[in-house]
Design a protein around this motif. Structure first.
Motif, PDB file in Angstrom:
ATOM      1  N   LEU A  70       0.841  -1.195   0.000  1.00 18.81           N
ATOM      2  CA  LEU A  70       0.000   0.000   0.000  1.00 18.81           C
ATOM      3  C   LEU A  70       0.877   1.245   0.000  1.00 18.81           C
ATOM      4  O   LEU A  70       1.825   1.356   0.780  1.00 18.81           O
ATOM      5  N   TRP A  84      -4.799   6.313  -1.883  1.00 21.55           N
ATOM      6  CA  TRP A  84      -4.247   5.054  -1.428  1.00 21.55           C
ATOM      7  C   TRP A  84      -4.189   4.115  -2.623  1.00 21.55           C
ATOM      8  O   TRP A  84      -5.218   3.674  -3.125  1.00 21.55           O
ATOM      9  N   CYS A  86      -3.382   0.592  -3.837  1.00 19.94           N
ATOM     10  CA  CYS A  86      -3.253  -0.739  -3.238  1.00 19.94           C
ATOM     11  C   CYS A  86      -2.740  -1.761  -4.242  1.00 19.94           C
ATOM     12  O   CYS A  86      -3.074  -1.694  -5.421  1.00 19.94           O
ATOM     13  N   THR A  90      -4.854  -6.877  -2.342  1.00 21.09           N
ATOM     14  CA  THR A  90      -5.528  -6.223  -1.220  1.00 21.09           C
ATOM     15  C   THR A  90      -7.017  -6.516  -1.257  1.00 21.09           C
ATOM     16  O   THR A  90      -7.659  -6.390  -2.289  1.00 21.09           O
TER      17      THR A  90
END
Length: 132
Positions: A70, A84, A86, A90
């Motif tokens: 991340l 964010w 990922c 995830t």
């Protein structure tokens, strides 16, 4: 690639990067709108972020390395953002953050990825019953 900006495109917004889980590094007291980029492995999440915010050409995204953890990116735009980014493995269970903390969740799907969507879909438990 030239370091001089094109006259037809604005300069990319100023940004900083904070990597890892937990709270993003805050260099100021700005409240940021959080955006979560999720999707299957190699669906184009990082490529989209790089093209939109770092002025990378779409052709250059072919050479980006795979996201392995991340990564949180802050951008100082009209609306201060924290994106964010990922990795593909995830899931909402492994995210380590409640969905309520994000203003937007973008789920990227590679339309050419035949048959990969149902294998480990991060949204499976959130929006739909399990795939058959």
């Amino acid at each position: 690639m030239s370091n001089t900006p094109s006259s037809s495109r604005p300069l990319p917004p100023r940004h900083a990067t904070s990597e890892g889980f937990g709270k993003a590094r805050q260099t100021d007291d700005v409240i940021r709108t959080k955006i979560l980029l999720l999707g299957m492995r190699r669906s184009g999440k990082t490529s989209i972020r790089q093209v939109l915010f770092n002025d990378l050409s779409p052709r250059e995204t072919l050479y980006l390395e795979t996201t392995t953890h991340l990564t949180k990116h802050t951008f100082d735009t009209v609306i201060p953002l924290e994106i964010w980014d990922c990795p593909g493995d995830t899931t909402l269970d492994t995210l380590d953050a409640p969905l309520t903390q994000f203003a937007t969740m973008i789920f990227v799907i590679d339309i050419q990825a035949h048959g990969r969507l149902c294998t480990r879909c991060p949204l499976r438990s959130c929006v739909a019953p399990p795939c058959p």
